[in-house]
Design an enzyme around this catalytic site. Structure first.
Site, mmCIF file in Angstrom:
data_model
loop_
_atom_site.group_PDB
_atom_site.id
_atom_site.type_symbol
_atom_site.label_atom_id
_atom_site.label_comp_id
_atom_site.label_asym_id
_atom_site.label_seq_id
_atom_site.Cartn_x
_atom_site.Cartn_y
_atom_site.Cartn_z
ATOM 1 N N HIS A 33 0.773 -1.209 -0.040
ATOM 2 C CA HIS A 33 0.143 0.126 -0.042
ATOM 3 C C HIS A 33 0.754 1.142 0.163
ATOM 4 O O HIS A 33 0.313 2.256 0.460
ATOM 5 C CB HIS A 33 -1.037 0.211 1.071
ATOM 6 N N GLY A 121 -3.764 -12.345 -4.463
ATOM 7 C CA GLY A 121 -2.713 -11.478 -4.370
ATOM 8 C C GLY A 121 -1.636 -11.804 -4.992
ATOM 9 O O GLY A 121 -0.540 -11.046 -4.907
ATOM 10 N N ASP A 169 2.107 -3.763 -9.293
ATOM 11 C CA ASP A 169 1.772 -5.324 -10.152
ATOM 12 C C ASP A 169 2.261 -5.315 -11.432
ATOM 13 O O ASP A 169 2.827 -6.223 -11.907
ATOM 14 C CB ASP A 169 0.299 -5.712 -10.002
HETATM 15 C C1 GLA Z 1 -2.841 -4.582 -5.088
HETATM 16 C C2 GLA Z 1 -2.583 -3.392 -5.976
HETATM 17 C C3 GLA Z 1 -1.248 -2.788 -5.883
HETATM 18 C C4 GLA Z 1 -0.802 -2.225 -4.527
HETATM 19 C C5 GLA Z 1 -1.285 -3.436 -3.726
HETATM 20 C C6 GLA Z 1 -1.073 -3.273 -2.423
HETATM 21 O O1 GLA Z 1 -2.145 -5.280 -5.497
HETATM 22 O O2 GLA Z 1 -2.902 -3.849 -7.280
HETATM 23 O O3 GLA Z 1 -1.065 -1.634 -6.811
HETATM 24 O O4 GLA Z 1 -1.465 -1.229 -4.086
HETATM 25 O O5 GLA Z 1 -2.546 -3.951 -3.736
HETATM 26 O O6 GLA Z 1 0.253 -2.962 -1.916
#
Ligand code: GLA
Length: 382
Positions: A33, A121, A169
């Site tokens: 985050h 995730g 990501d």
């Molecule tokens: C998701 C979002 C990323 C990032 C993470 C938390 O994976 O796609 O951009 O903000 O949450 O770190």
């Protein structure tokens, strides 16, 4: 991952030879985050991937087949817009970005599938977006850079999937490098690779196999809470445009002007940014224990201050923290489900996994999934 099935399906459906592309998922060692706060992250691409078989067609249509869902989708190029088919939106969203950038779209046939678990995730959506961006670059002969494709993929997620994600990501999946993690400055997009050699330790992911409803609405709320914090502090320093610019000292000085929840969110982000720098130095010194200790702290902050964990993730975290064989662990990604990342003694990986499966099933009545992962190269041709 093996592409044979994807190629076979493509040839059966479209009666021609495809171009093959692979696009990986990602882990994140630390820095959660922080990306949408212009901060630092420390992710890596992994050998859980989406593979694409792609070719041009001369019927001016997008014709897609999602092998894992066994679903097909068709749309005329001229009708390009967000649709009811959520998986197709990841591809269409990318095509829309190429169109916006002034490229004339062509008809594309595409079969794709892979082994990145959904909602875990591990950024299956970023892998899909990147892979399709790479395909369009090839077929449109578009002179776009990796950074441009990353930004297009991120915009696709904002505009066609409705999640206001940061850039981590897509960046990790596109720029990944075998055996290296990427320390990324999400403001300047400067990045450095760090060799990941964890000596006697390996990386183990534990998937809760849950994804709570809250995930995408809470994500967008967290972003707003961070922006609220920035607005308060901007009054004192105009140069502050994101939490990246805020020190703990400044935050503490203005503690009383904050709503307590907003304060906790901001404090977490400021500390997490600092932890990324510390983790990078720890790894450079081969200090795996220090890296692990920072990961434990990161989870505690995500759980207690940022409030994005859940009981299933906390259960996996507690088991890891108690174990003598685990040097660091934390939840990964947006939160409310998905995976924990664990740094586990190599020779104890299987006994730790067995323990997790037994305990997790006992307390939740659900089976977790455990993956050992290797760090790989980013999106590219096969
Ligand atoms: C998701 C979002 C990323 C990032 C993470 C938390 O994976 O796609 O951009 O903000 O949450 O770190």
């Amino acid at each position: 991952m093996n592409s044979d099935q994807i190629i076979k399906k493509f040839e059966k459906l479209f009666k021609k030879k495809p171009l093959l592309i692979r696009s990986p998922g990602r882990i994140n060692l630390i820095g959660e985050h922080t990306d949408y706060n212009d901060g630092f992250v420390f992710p890596a691409a992994i050998n859980k991937e989406i593979h694409f078989a792609v070719a041009e067609n001369n019927v001016d249509m997008f014709r897609f087949y999602a092998l894992d869902l066994q679903e097909s989708f068709e749309l005329k190029i001229e009708d390009l817009a967000r649709t009811e088919t959520s998986w197709a939106n990841y591809l269409l969203g990318v095509a829309a970005q190429f169109k916006k950038a002034g490229y004339e779209l062509t008809g594309i046939d595409c079969v794709f599938g892979g082994d990145i678990p959904l909602g875990a995730g591990l950024s299956s959506s970023a892998a899909i977006e990147n892979g399709f961006a790479f395909a369009l670059k090839e077929f449109l002969n578009a002179p776009v850079t990796k950074i441009q494709m990353i930004k297009m993929a991120q915009k696709a997620e904002h505009e066609y999937a409705g999640v206001m994600c940061g850039i981590m990501d897509q960046f990790a999946s596109m720029t990944g490098k075998k055996d290296h993690a990427i320390k990324l400055d999400c403001r300047s997009l400067d990045y450095e690779y760090a060799n990941i050699d964890l000596k006697d330790y390996g990386i183990l992911l534990c998937n809760t196999n849950v994804k709570h409803e809250l995930a995408s609405s809470a994500y967008n709320t967290r972003r707003q809470e961070c922006e609220t914090g920035v607005k308060i502090l901007q009054k004192y320093d105009k140069k502050i445009t994101a939490l990246r610019d805020v020190s703990l000292q400044l935050l503490e000085q203005h503690h009383d002007e904050f709503d307590p929840t907003v304060y906790k969110r901001c404090e977490f982000v400021v500390k997490e940014n600092w932890r990324v720098e510390e983790a990078f130095s720890a790894l450079a010194k081969n200090d795996i224990k220090a890296l692990g200790a920072l990961m434990f702290k990161s989870h505690e902050g995500l759980r207690d201050d940022y409030d994005v964990s859940c009981k299933e993730l906390d259960l996996l975290f507690d088991m890891a923290k108690k174990s003598e064989d685990v040097v660091g662990a934390r939840m990964m990604g947006g939160g409310f489900g998905g995976c924990t990342i664990n740094i586990v003694k190599k020779e104890k990986m299987s006994s730790f996994s067995e323990e997790i499966i037994k305990e997790y099933s006992k307390f939740t009545g659900m089976e977790p999934e455990i993956y050992t992962v290797n760090i790989t190269d980013g999106t590219g041709l096969i």
